[in-house]
Design an enzyme around this catalytic site. Structure first.
Site, short mmCIF file in Angstrom:
data_model
loop_
_atom_site.label_atom_id
_atom_site.label_comp_id
_atom_site.label_asym_id
_atom_site.label_seq_id
_atom_site.Cartn_x
_atom_site.Cartn_y
_atom_site.Cartn_z
N ASP A 78 0.84 -1.19 0.00
CA ASP A 78 0.00 0.00 0.00
C ASP A 78 0.88 1.25 0.00
O ASP A 78 1.92 1.30 0.70
CB ASP A 78 -0.90 0.01 1.24
CG ASP A 78 -1.99 1.06 1.15
OD1 ASP A 78 -2.97 0.83 0.42
OD2 ASP A 78 -1.86 2.11 1.79
N ILE A 79 0.50 2.26 -0.79
CA ILE A 79 1.23 3.53 -0.80
C ILE A 79 0.82 4.33 0.42
O ILE A 79 -0.37 4.60 0.63
CB ILE A 79 0.93 4.33 -2.08
CG1 ILE A 79 1.27 3.50 -3.32
CG2 ILE A 79 1.73 5.63 -2.09
CD1 ILE A 79 0.90 4.18 -4.63
N GLU A 105 -4.90 2.56 -4.25
CA GLU A 105 -3.45 2.67 -4.14
C GLU A 105 -2.82 1.39 -3.59
O GLU A 105 -1.66 1.39 -3.16
CB GLU A 105 -3.07 3.85 -3.26
CG GLU A 105 -3.44 3.71 -1.79
CD GLU A 105 -4.86 4.16 -1.49
OE1 GLU A 105 -5.14 4.42 -0.30
OE2 GLU A 105 -5.68 4.25 -2.41
#
Length: 328
Positions: free
Chosen positions: A198-199, A241
């Site tokens: 995950d960003i 994201e």
């Protein structure tokens, strides 16, 4: 409606459908996608809601292609059947003509009558050869049309498994890759590991710098992840994201090493807009790692990788955690 108002979204049928389905709880994938998007406490933007609606409620490219191609195939097959039907009638007619000629040959005739009959046989033969030649051309054209329809379906299938923004596998492609890798691991006894990535603070970055810059970040992360894995591995955009990496023939320790390399590689990249001569800094990744247990349900594997990812988020982000870390 309260959620639509709270998030300052448009009061349109698409948003109502989205949130009605979410609160109804009948689509677990949709529920998880929304909860992932709100993990950092940010409100969902209209563009994100549009993406979710398109992903879960609109007819996808594969289904559209199947519907259109089925109709075209029905027409093409009908044409072929008509053409083959005409072959039968023309052949019957030719056979009857030859039978008639044979009957006449049993009777005495003059040279002129024989010459006339030979000419008539030649004419009938020429006519059916011409018709067969035209039929062959028509069947070849129909065959080419069916071949083109197969290409259309193959292309639609690839598109249906590809994320339009990043060019990597989408959720459907991920599901197929994970199932295939699990089957191989089950049959061979070789390890298989799943990364959920995950960003960090992506919503904040997106809201600060705009969606175009956010899209550039998503494409950059997809590129770095893809370049950092082997050919047998599958990188997918799981949603929003969040990314996933399926690692066949890879145990937990090696998967953690790879995840750390990917995290460091993304963190070292600067987000630069050369047109505006602007440097937006960098982004970081959090990752959760879980190894497949032969025979287990794949949802259980994904849940363990998710829990490891949540542990990395709660632990300060920009780190890699394993299922053991999450359990501890």
């Amino acid at each position: 409606m309260d959620r639509i108002i709270a998030n300052a979204l448009l009061p349109n049928p698409e948003n109502f459908t989205l949130w009605y389905a979410y609160f109804g709880g009948q689509n677990p994938d949709l529920t998880r996608a929304i909860e992932l998007a709100q993990r950092d406490g940010a409100a969902l933007s209209q563009s994100h809601c549009d993406e979710l609606y398109k992903r879960f409620f609109t007819l996808d490219a594969e289904a559209q292609a199947v519907r259109e191609t089925s109709e075209r195939a029905r027409v093409a097959l009908g044409r072929i059947l008509d053409q083959l039907g005409s072959v039968g009638s023309e052949t019957d007619r030719y056979g009857q003509a030859l039978a008639g000629f044979r009957g006449e040959l049993d009777q005495p005739m003059t040279l002129a009558e024989l010459r006339a009959m030979v000419a008539a046989i030649a004419a009938e033969t020429t006519a059916i050869v011409d018709r067969q030649t035209r039929l062959q051309s028509q069947l070849l054209e129909s065959s080419q049309q069916l071949a083109e329809l197969r290409v259309v379906l193959d292309s639609a299938r690839r598109e249906a498994m590809t994320d339009g923004l990043t060019g990597i596998a989408n959720r459907r492609g991920f599901d197929l890759a994970l199932a295939s890798a699990a089957e191989v691991a089950q049959q061979t006894g070789l390890p298989m590991t799943l990364l959920m990535v995950d960003i960090d603070h992506f919503k904040r970055f997106n809201d600060t710098h705009g969606h175009l810059v956010g899209d550039h970040v998503l494409k950059l992360v997809a590129k770095v992840l893809t370049e950092g894995v082997k050919g047998r591995d599958t990188v997918a955009r799981y949603g929003g994201e969040e990314f996933s990496v399926v690692l066949p023939h890879t145990g937990l320790a090696n998967a953690v090493t790879l995840a750390e390399q990917l995290r460091a590689s993304v963190g070292s990249r600067q987000i630069i807009n050369r047109t505006r001569n602007a440097n937006y800094g960098s982004v970081t990744l959090s990752a959760g790692v879980a190894e497949y247990r032969p025979g287990e349900d794949l949802l259980a594997l994904m849940h363990r990788a998710d829990e490891a990812l949540y542990t990395a988020k709660r632990g300060g982000r920009n780190r890699v955690c394993t299922e053991e870390t999450a359990a501890g």
